[in-house]
Design an enzyme around this catalytic site. Structure first.
Site, PDB file in Angstrom:
ATOM      1  N   MET A   1       3.195 -23.354  22.137  1.00 37.41           N
ATOM      2  CA  MET A   1       4.709 -23.218  22.760  1.00 37.41           C
ATOM      3  C   MET A   1       4.857 -21.762  23.037  1.00 37.41           C
ATOM      4  SD  MET A   1       6.296 -26.323  21.805  1.00 37.41           S
ATOM      5  CE  MET A   1       5.719 -27.907  21.105  1.00 37.41           C
ATOM      6  N   VAL A   2       6.093 -21.816  23.971  1.00 37.26           N
ATOM      7  CA  VAL A   2       6.597 -20.429  24.147  1.00 37.26           C
ATOM      8  C   VAL A   2       7.614 -20.200  22.878  1.00 37.26           C
ATOM      9  CG1 VAL A   2       7.674 -18.917  25.710  1.00 37.26           C
ATOM     10  CG2 VAL A   2       5.836 -20.543  26.536  1.00 37.26           C
TER      11      VAL A   2
ATOM     12  N   GLY B   1       3.884 -22.145  18.844  1.00 34.12           N
ATOM     13  CA  GLY B   1       3.188 -23.318  18.753  1.00 34.12           C
ATOM     14  C   GLY B   1       2.233 -23.491  17.471  1.00 34.12           C
TER      15      GLY B   1
ATOM     16  N   GLU C   1       2.401 -31.860  16.636  1.00 34.07           N
ATOM     17  CA  GLU C   1       3.131 -31.583  17.822  1.00 34.07           C
ATOM     18  C   GLU C   1       2.529 -32.277  19.071  1.00 34.07           C
ATOM     19  OE1 GLU C   1       5.471 -27.522  16.633  1.00 34.07           O
ATOM     20  OE2 GLU C   1       3.532 -27.202  17.583  1.00 34.07           O
TER      21      GLU C   1
ATOM     22  N   GLY D   1       6.290 -21.262   0.081  1.00 32.75           N
ATOM     23  CA  GLY D   1       6.910 -19.952   0.512  1.00 32.75           C
ATOM     24  C   GLY D   1       7.134 -19.123  -0.573  1.00 32.75           C
TER      25      GLY D   1
ATOM     26  N   GLY E   1       3.686 -20.495   7.683  1.00 31.97           N
ATOM     27  CA  GLY E   1       2.918 -21.791   7.303  1.00 31.97           C
ATOM     28  C   GLY E   1       1.600 -21.628   8.183  1.00 31.97           C
ATOM     29  N   ASP E   2       1.719 -21.341   9.213  1.00 30.81           N
ATOM     30  CA  ASP E   2       0.546 -21.459  10.410  1.00 30.81           C
ATOM     31  C   ASP E   2      -0.390 -20.194  10.105  1.00 30.81           C
ATOM     32  OD1 ASP E   2       1.746 -23.569  11.862  1.00 30.81           O
ATOM     33  OD2 ASP E   2       2.793 -22.031  12.949  1.00 30.81           O
TER      34      ASP E   2
END
EC number: 2.7.1.229
Length: 306
Positions: free
Chosen positions: A10-11, A38, A139, A222, A251-252
């Site tokens: 993603m951007v 992304g 996604e 978190g 998370g990524d």
């Protein structure tokens, strides 16, 4: 290759705001940033920054963002042989809103990501067979995710599924074929319909999925750290406290780091501990991929905090 990431790019269009406008209201925001993101690309970059050899399967659009996305992946040493442009289609974009508490809300427009297909996986089969771990998110089209899971199982490649964004229509029978299932609290709540407002509630929700057949569930929580649960054991890795600036992509960061160290060692708990620290580092800087440390930075961080 160590890791194949089959998924999205993603951007990121990141707005930093003290409050969200009400309907019909216009507010001025103090800052804005454009970055490469992304979930799939973020996870690939996180692992690559730690020196994993990463193969990426994704689709970009026919627009001004596409070449920059490809250059960015290549700049981190990611194999982009199977990063393909889709004619007459926009790249995926993700407007991200970061509030005064450094928490974020995200919208995604999949764009070209919708065109990543099972056939793309089959075309990359010979290179995918050389990988030790396949990393997936939601996604892209579910049929592509399911095909990747089946491919991994057929060829003896371990599979990690990050069910993000959470989709109630996710067929959990496929999730149960994965070696690792890695949701965050919100995704866990959506997928189970159970409350996750306390640690005990999170444990109960995770246990409900293990009871349905999941092999390993790792819940990222978190500031509460991460929880790993199997049928036979349960491990809680506490969070490392930092002054958070922007939690986008944390998370990524966890998943990319976990994938790297798990492939290197096969030790789930040790990989989780490093991933918690890697994610903690990431939230101290703005942006997603731009906030991830290099291997040199992370080794120094580990020496100070392990």
């Amino acid at each position: 290759m160590d890791i194949a990431v089959i998924g999205s790019n993603m951007v990121d269009l990141i707005t930093y705001t003290n409050q969200m406008p009400k309907e019909g209201e216009t507010l001025e925001a103090p800052a804005f940033k454009i970055g490469c993101g992304g979930k799939g690309a973020n996870q690939a970059v996180a692992a690559a920054k730690l020196n994993s050899k990463v193969l990426m399967l994704t689709k970009v659009g026919d627009d001004i963002f596409a070449d920059n996305t490809i250059r960015n992946l290549e700049s981190w040493g990611i194999n982009t042989t199977y990063v393909e442009k889709v004619p007459c289609t926009s790249s995926g974009v993700a407007p991200i809103f970061v509030n005064a508490n450094s928490s974020n809300s995200i919208l995604i427009i999949k764009g070209a990501n919708k065109f990543l297909s099972p056939e793309d996986i089959d075309r990359a089969a010979e290179d995918l067979k050389k990988c030790q771990l396949i990393v997936l998110q939601l996604e892209v089209q579910l049929e592509t995710v399911y095909h990747a899971i089946e491919f991994g199982k057929k060829h003896g490649i371990e599979v990690l599924l990050n069910p993000a964004p959470a989709l109630r229509e996710l067929d959990m029978s496929y999730a149960c074929k994965c070696d690792f299932f890695v949701p965050n609290e919100t995704e866990l709540e959506i997928l189970t319909g159970m409350p996750v407002d306390t640690y005990d509630h999170i444990r109960a929700a995770a246990r409900s999925l293990v009871d349905k057949g999941l092999n390993n569930i790792i819940v990222t929580m978190g500031e509460k750290g991460a929880l790993w649960m199997t049928r036979d054991q349960e491990v809680h890795v506490p969070a490392f406290r930092v002054n958070a600036v922007d939690t986008s992509g944390a998370g990524d960061a966890f998943i990319g780091c976990f994938a790297h160290y798990y492939v290197q060692s096969g030790d789930v708990e040790a990989a989780m501990k490093k991933a918690v620290l890697f994610a903690a580092f990431s939230v101290t800087g703005k942006g997603t991929q731009s906030s991830y440390p290099s291997i040199e930075q992370f080794n120094e961080y580990l020496s100070l905090n392990e």
